[in-house]
Design a protein around this motif. Structure first.
Motif, short mmCIF file in Angstrom:
data_model
loop_
_atom_site.label_atom_id
_atom_site.label_comp_id
_atom_site.label_asym_id
_atom_site.label_seq_id
_atom_site.Cartn_x
_atom_site.Cartn_y
_atom_site.Cartn_z
N ASP A 59 -98.47 39.58 99.32
CA ASP A 59 -98.77 39.54 100.74
C ASP A 59 -100.23 39.89 101.04
N SER A 60 -101.02 40.15 100.02
CA SER A 60 -102.42 40.52 100.23
C SER A 60 -103.27 39.29 100.50
N SER A 61 -104.39 39.49 101.18
CA SER A 61 -105.27 38.37 101.50
C SER A 61 -105.95 37.82 100.26
N ASN A 64 -103.39 35.58 98.28
CA ASN A 64 -103.06 34.35 99.00
C ASN A 64 -104.26 33.42 99.13
N GLN A 172 -97.55 34.49 104.61
CA GLN A 172 -98.46 34.34 103.46
C GLN A 172 -99.37 33.13 103.64
N ARG A 174 -100.32 31.84 106.53
CA ARG A 174 -101.29 32.17 107.56
C ARG A 174 -102.40 33.08 107.02
N ILE A 175 -102.02 34.05 106.20
CA ILE A 175 -103.01 34.94 105.60
C ILE A 175 -103.96 34.16 104.71
N SER A 176 -103.42 33.24 103.91
CA SER A 176 -104.26 32.47 102.98
C SER A 176 -105.25 31.59 103.73
N ALA A 179 -107.93 33.87 105.44
CA ALA A 179 -108.83 34.41 104.42
C ALA A 179 -109.77 33.34 103.90
#
Length: 245
Positions: A59-61, A64, A172, A174-176, A179
């Motif tokens: 789940d980290s930027s 992802n 995930q 959206r984060i990717s 980022a």
């Protein structure tokens, strides 16, 4: 068993509690016992930042963004070999169904449970309308009521797992994308002319990527809805005849 990528990595803030999802058993994941300690603590006092568990690497930027980059590179390489234009939406769609394959059988069972529940409800009502008071009629009513209850319980559990898995995948994604946008923006020259304004970048990061997040939840429903409709139509015609169509 916890997933490998869900395990906290070294170097994270050890003062925070460990990730409950990574250490949760199969039963805890199935009936959602793993978030209860945090919810119980929140009922006693306001939560602080130190109360929040360590984030899963998946789940980290960083994870992802790298995953998104590799996904896009693979799409460009594949299309280049076939002399075709790469499409981001095709790469994301393919990745979605490949990564979410394990919830597809739940949708099949959900359709079967809904059809069975409808049939059981009809049989239960019919058993009440029966004028006979024999024990066989009473036993049949209990059987159909039990089937109705079991199917309802499975549908309830399936819906929660569907939302959790698809919403997490949407988060995930959206984060990717966010980022990747900021990673690209930080590498742009501040003096070179550009056709991309700051407002457009902010609009992409704050508004447009939200569509990917919502699409992950609705995409599986959209894919399975025609099959559910055909199954309902087939069962209805079988029970009630062609007039059901």
């Amino acid at each position: 068993m916890a997933d490998h990528h869900d395990q906290p990595q070294k170097g994270e803030d050890d003062s925070r509690p460990s990730n409950p999802w990574a250490e949760a058993s199969l039963l805890s994941r199935w009936i959602y016992l793993w978030p209860y300690p945090l919810l119980k603590l929140g009922m006693k006092r306001p939560l602080t930042e130190r109360d929040l568990p360590q984030i899963s690497p998946m789940d980290s930027s960083l994870y992802n963004r790298e995953y998104f980059t590799q996904l896009w590179k693979a799409e460009k390489q594949q299309k280049h070999n076939n002399n075709k234009q790469p499409k981001l939406w095709k790469a994301l769609l393919k990745d979605f169904f490949q990564s979410q394959w394990h919830i597809q059988p739940l949708f099949v069972l959900n359709t079967v449970a809904k059809l069975t529940q409808a049939i059981a409800l009809g049989q239960l009502v019919q058993s009440f309308e029966n004028n006979s008071n024999s024990n066989n009629d009473h036993d049949e009513g209990y059987i159909w009521a039990s089937v109705l209850t079991v199917c309802g319980g499975f549908i309830l559990v399936q819906i929660h797992h569907q939302y959790f898995v698809t919403w997490r995948k949407g988060m995930q994604l959206r984060i990717s994308v966010i980022a990747s946008i900021y990673h690209k923006a930080l590498r742009l020259s501040s003096t070179a002319p550009s056709s991309v304004s700051r407002g457009k970048i902010m609009n992409l990061a704050s508004n447009d990527v939200e569509r990917f997040f919502l699409a992950c939840d609705m995409l599986t429903n959209l894919a399975w809805s025609p099959f559910q409709a055909m199954a309902i139509l087939a069962v209805g015609i079988y029970i009630l005849g062609p007039a059901f169509a």
